[in-house]
Design a protein around this motif. Sequence first.
Motif, PDB file in Angstrom:
ATOM      1  N   GLU A  50      16.320 104.959  -9.678  1.00  0.00           N
ATOM      2  CA  GLU A  50      15.861 106.393 -10.036  1.00  0.00           C
ATOM      3  C   GLU A  50      15.607 107.247  -8.915  1.00  0.00           C
ATOM      4  N   GLY A  51      15.294 108.431  -9.275  1.00  0.00           N
ATOM      5  CA  GLY A  51      15.193 109.323  -7.807  1.00  0.00           C
ATOM      6  C   GLY A  51      16.380 109.669  -7.199  1.00  0.00           C
ATOM      7  N   ASP A  52      15.953 109.535  -5.798  1.00  0.00           N
ATOM      8  CA  ASP A  52      17.211 109.857  -4.599  1.00  0.00           C
ATOM      9  C   ASP A  52      18.387 108.955  -4.953  1.00  0.00           C
TER      10      ASP A  52
END
Length: 146
Positions: free
Chosen positions: A44-46
């Motif tokens: 998830e995310g970056d």
Amino acid sequence: MTRSAISRLLDTSLPEVYSKIDFIHEQCQAFAADREKRLPEVFEGDCPHFATDTQILQVNWPDKGIRKLVEVRQMWTVHSYRKYVIASTTDVDPDVHPLAVEKAMDIVGDKEKPRSMRENARIWFASEYIEYICKRHEATNPKSSR
């Protein structure tokens, strides 16, 4: 150390030693299962960052008649921040039978080709590997080869 030696050293029965081994195994599985539930968070995310590393392990040759150390390469890919091991592999394939591979390599002419051009390039043929192990052993243990 053998399990019977552990039993004698700890003055306990073999069934108790096996029971402790089973308990530790269950604890390891529970720990791994808990971490694996959170694995989607890694992606998830970056953009995830991974690191890959290798280590050469020295293991005993698997033949009782030959007592030499063999190098086995172990490779891991780990998420850089969360320390999840995404992949772990060794360069050992127990389904490969060296003599059968050597016969197949003879049939297709692999032995005469440079390693990179072989049909079975990822596998050493048996006599090539034994020759490598003997040379390696002599180079690292000159006194024992005399």
